[in-house]
Design a protein around this motif. Structure first.
Motif, PDB file in Angstrom:
ATOM      1  N   ALA B 164      16.554   8.923  65.266  1.00  0.00           N
ATOM      2  CA  ALA B 164      17.603   8.326  64.418  1.00  0.00           C
ATOM      3  C   ALA B 164      17.662   6.817  64.627  1.00  0.00           C
ATOM      4  N   SER B 165      17.561   6.385  65.883  1.00  0.00           N
ATOM      5  CA  SER B 165      17.630   4.951  66.172  1.00  0.00           C
ATOM      6  C   SER B 165      16.454   4.207  65.546  1.00  0.00           C
ATOM      7  N   LEU B 166      15.266   4.795  65.665  1.00  0.00           N
ATOM      8  CA  LEU B 166      14.093   4.137  65.078  1.00  0.00           C
ATOM      9  C   LEU B 166      14.226   4.055  63.563  1.00  0.00           C
ATOM     10  N   LEU B 167      14.806   5.090  62.962  1.00  0.00           N
ATOM     11  CA  LEU B 167      14.975   5.071  61.509  1.00  0.00           C
ATOM     12  C   LEU B 167      15.982   4.004  61.084  1.00  0.00           C
ATOM     13  N   VAL B 168      17.056   3.850  61.863  1.00  0.00           N
ATOM     14  CA  VAL B 168      18.047   2.809  61.531  1.00  0.00           C
ATOM     15  C   VAL B 168      17.392   1.426  61.606  1.00  0.00           C
ATOM     16  N   ALA B 169      16.615   1.192  62.653  1.00  0.00           N
ATOM     17  CA  ALA B 169      15.937  -0.106  62.781  1.00  0.00           C
ATOM     18  C   ALA B 169      14.946  -0.307  61.637  1.00  0.00           C
ATOM     19  N   THR B 170      14.285   0.772  61.238  1.00  0.00           N
ATOM     20  CA  THR B 170      13.332   0.667  60.127  1.00  0.00           C
ATOM     21  C   THR B 170      14.060   0.339  58.826  1.00  0.00           C
ATOM     22  N   VAL B 171      15.223   0.966  58.625  1.00  0.00           N
ATOM     23  CA  VAL B 171      16.030   0.667  57.435  1.00  0.00           C
ATOM     24  C   VAL B 171      16.350  -0.833  57.402  1.00  0.00           C
ATOM     25  N   SER B 172      16.658  -1.382  58.558  1.00  0.00           N
ATOM     26  CA  SER B 172      16.985  -2.799  58.648  1.00  0.00           C
ATOM     27  C   SER B 172      15.802  -3.671  58.205  1.00  0.00           C
ATOM     28  N   VAL B 173      14.605  -3.327  58.699  1.00  0.00           N
ATOM     29  CA  VAL B 173      13.416  -4.118  58.348  1.00  0.00           C
ATOM     30  C   VAL B 173      13.106  -3.979  56.852  1.00  0.00           C
ATOM     31  N   VAL B 174      13.139  -2.760  56.359  1.00  0.00           N
ATOM     32  CA  VAL B 174      12.809  -2.516  54.950  1.00  0.00           C
ATOM     33  C   VAL B 174      13.815  -3.220  54.031  1.00  0.00           C
ATOM     34  N   THR B 175      15.098  -3.134  54.393  1.00  0.00           N
ATOM     35  CA  THR B 175      16.132  -3.769  53.574  1.00  0.00           C
ATOM     36  C   THR B 175      15.948  -5.284  53.558  1.00  0.00           C
TER      37      THR B 175
END
Lengths: 198, 542
Positions: B164-175
């Motif tokens: 979940a944490s890695l996905l949140v960080a990925t969302v940040s980069v993609v956004t």
């Protein structure tokens, strides 16, 4: 700061009001994929069970349609009130914003209550039926998502109504509403895949 | 006006200076994307080393297959092996790329910050806490193949938290790449590394939640069951023995290759800069990276979805996804050759790392096609672990090249060239030797998770020794990369570093090294994919 290379032009700082909404949309895509995968596994195992010539749900277990459909209707109404809240904040209508947010949360609590009742009368027991782990996994994950969406609505609603987001600047609330709509759509898929097909 | 000029008529105090805390509070409470990125990079490198050490221990055990040299029982070998594989992906390579993306993507798109900076910072601490719990679960006899019930449940929950944490960080980069681009920076003008992070992040966001779904089922079953699923051979979903099998698609083709997508971006970013020429056919290259990414989407390749008694690798989709995978990699090499032919070749550690990583990936993609031949019966053999090692270590080589290239922006200083060359050569050599040895042992029917006492063909023990040497080489190379990074961290600010030491093409080189808290003094209007190159040689803008 030293100059490095001249660029074409410099322009004033840009306003980027949709960052939270884009982030929420990307996050909702991840949430949707979680449920797509979970329901995919569920349907796969169910399909293999039926292909073996057996029934999917064990004897004595029922997933009644009236209750699950009522949950769906409740969540559909909550989607309407969530959108109403967003529209009310956009138009600066504080009274309708309070009412719509309150109703949305009420529908959310009702859906949790209905789901708990439905599971209690289903007769599914994890220690006795392997199907229960799959059903509870999907239904439990949706409840967790619903709770997260309710929490987001409360937090963003308070900040919006407290004046942090002004009229016409509802990016945060729009993000919470998007998450809400996502969980409603997820429930619609669960309703078909788990309760209708049984 | 230049991007970094301060307007002469503007008062000095016009720009508010962000308040920054020092010491531990500065680290714990910092929402600056560069700090979060550095934390991810440091944590990823450290846990990568732990994962490689675990795999090296297993490799040592496999050198002599007749008995157990290091471990008390075969189950411990399986536990350590599973820790190594899961750690390599979720505790190592993935957070490393996310960390690099968190630092570099906002700078490349001309943003003053990453999107959702507090979410990204929270994601790091969530990931670190989850990773700690995962390691702790193994310490109390939990984890995959574990025997302590609570320990197994803790490891499932910890892995969920990590994910979940890695996905949140990925969302940040993609956004950031979607919503925070400078004016004029259309998607087709997005720097190629940022593009690769955008498409890689999209693949991770769309595929990794499937792992979360599997973990959710496993937890419910393990916690409240467990009951065997007849359609899965009577194995409970939450059985410690089945858990590794259920997550194995993560380090199998095609999903495995998704962890190397940013390597293509690094090569396409670094090589034109070092060869001093403009990237041609940008849209074609972006399309190539996009196609590569789409082909690595592997959530469908879970064992759950395979027909009974038929390996995923023999499905039509596997063949359709594997065959064209090599083409985008060849496209990157062609672009490199084109850039070299038109420019003046300048060598450097980033060039060496990017080229070596792409070459290893080309080899791995070709070997992946060979593995589809059913008559070879490579499914379930160490061919699969060899392929995974080659791809993940190739990705690590590219990450090391990226760290070397963007070090002025990450740490505010240049990394040692000599140490960098040695590190990259050691990791790339380790990828070739360890991957090659395991693949060759797979052709000799060595099982994926080899247990002592099993009968193997002649020569497998020698191959296992070579595999151990390869993993040890990669670990040594990783240590050199970590040493280089630590030295840069320690000496940050002590020496003046040029803002643009490589004559870069993209916006990150228009700000100081290290960048200030809000990255840029002014927002730039971007008119091409290489704005700084345009500024240096406007006559060449075509």
């Amino acid at each position: 700061m030293a100059a490095t290379a001249p660029l074409s032009a410099a322009v004033p700082p840009v306003d980027r009001p949709r960052v939270a909404f884009v982030g929420a949309a990307v996050g909702c895509a991840a949430v949707a994929m979680f449920f797509v995968a979970a329901i995919g596994v569920y349907l796969r195992i169910r399909g293999l069970a039926i292909a073996d010539g057996g029934m999917w749900l064990p004897e004595g277990v029922k997933l009644p349609l009236p209750q699950s459909s009522m949950i769906g209707l409740t969540l559909m109404m909550s989607a309407a009130t969530a959108q109403w809240a967003h529209t009310a904040v956009l138009s600066g209508d504080r009274a309708h914003s309070y009412l719509a947010l309150g109703l949305t949360l009420l529908f959310g609590f009702a859906a949790i209550n209905q789901t708990a009742y439905l599971m209690s009368i289903s007769g599914l027991v994890v220690r006795e039926h392997y199907q229960a782990g799959l059903v509870f996994g999907i239904v439990g994950a949706h409840l967790a998502l619903l709770l997260a969406a309710m929490l987001a609505m409360v937090l963003v609603g308070i900040r919006t109504l407290g004046g942090q987001f002004r009229r016409g600047q509802t990016d945060g609330l729009a993000s919470a509403v998007l998450l809400w709509h996502t969980q409603v759509i997820v429930y619609a898929v669960i309703w078909y895949a788990v309760y209708i097909t049984r | 006006m230049t991007i970094t000029d301060t307007p002469t008529d503007a008062p000095e105090a016009a720009r508010p200076v962000p308040a920054t805390a020092g010491g531990l509070a500065g680290v714990l409470g910092n929402g600056d994307h560069k700090t979060t990125g550095r934390l991810f990079i440091g944590g990823g490198l450290a846990l990568l080393l732990a994962s490689l050490a675990a795999l090296a221990s297993v490799g040592f055990e496999r050198v002599s297959v007749a008995d157990l040299e290091l471990f008390g029982n075969a189950n411990d070998v399986l536990r350590l092996s599973s820790f190594g594989w899961v750690g390599l992906v979720l505790l190592g390579v993935l957070p490393l790329w996310i960390g690099i993306g968190l630092v570099v993507v906002p700078l490349q798109v001309g943003a003053t910050s990453v999107a959702l900076p507090r979410a990204a910072a929270g994601a790091f601490w969530g990931w670190l806490f989850g990773a700690g719990l995962f390691c702790g679960a193994y310490a109390v006899d939990g984890g995959f193949f574990g025997t302590a019930v609570e320990g197994v449940e803790l490891s499932i929950l910890a892995l969920g938290m990590v994910l979940a944490s890695l996905l949140v960080a990925t969302v940040s980069v993609v956004t950031t790449a979607i919503a925070l681009r400078s004016p004029g920076m259309s998607m087709s003008r997005l720097p190629l590394f940022s593009w690769s992070m955008l498409v890689a992040g999209s693949v991770w966001i769309l595929s990794l939640p499937a792992l979360g779904a599997g973990l959710a089922f496993a937890y419910v079953d393990h916690r409240y069951g467990p009951l065997g699923v007849p359609q899965l051979g009577g194995v409970p979903l939450g059985s410690p023995d089945a858990l590794f099998f259920e997550v194995s698609w993560l380090f199998s083709a095609p999903q495995l290759f998704s962890f190397a997508i940013p390597a293509l971006g690094v090569a396409l970013e670094v090589l034109p800069v070092f060869f001093g020429s403009r990237t041609r056919f940008r849209n074609v290259l972006m399309g190539g990276v996009g196609v590569f990414s789409a082909l690595t989407f592997g959530a469908w390749a879970q064992p759950f979805f395979a027909p009974p008694n038929e390996p995923v690798s023999e499905e039509v989709l596997s063949i359709a996804f594997a065959l064209p995978l090599v083409l985008p990699l060849l496209l990157v090499l062609a672009a490199a050759a084109d850039a070299a032919a038109r420019g003046k070749v300048r060598l450097g550690v980033p060039v060496l790392g990017s080229l070596l990583s792409i070459l290893v990936l080309v080899g791995a993609a070709a070997v992946n096609v060979v593995g589809l031949v059913p008559d070879l019966e490579l499914h379930g053999t160490s061919y699969e672990t060899g392929l995974a090692l080659a791809v993940l270590l190739a990705s690590l080589v590219a990450a090391a090249a990226a760290l070397q290239y963007w070090a002025p922006k990450i740490w505010g200083g240049l990394l040692s060239e000599g140490v960098g060359v040695l590190g990259i050569l050691a990791i790339a050599g380790g990828a070739a030797v360890a991957g090659g040895a395991d693949i060759a042992a797979g052709f000799s029917d060595q099982p994926v998770l080899h247990l002592s006492g099993e009968t193997v063909r002649d020569g497998v023990e020698a191959l296992n020794a070579a595999g151990l040497a390869g993993v040890a080489m990669a670990a040594a190379g990783l240590l050199l990369v970590m040493f280089n990074a630590l030295r840069a961290t320690a000496s940050a600010g002590s020496e003046e570093v040029a803002d643009d030491p490589w004559s870069g093409h993209t916006l990150e080189w228009a700000t100081s090294s290290p960048p200030p808290p809000d990255n840029f003094a002014e927002v730039a209007l971007v008119t091409s994919g290489a704005p700084l190159l345009d500024a240096r040689s406007p006559e060449d803008e075509s």
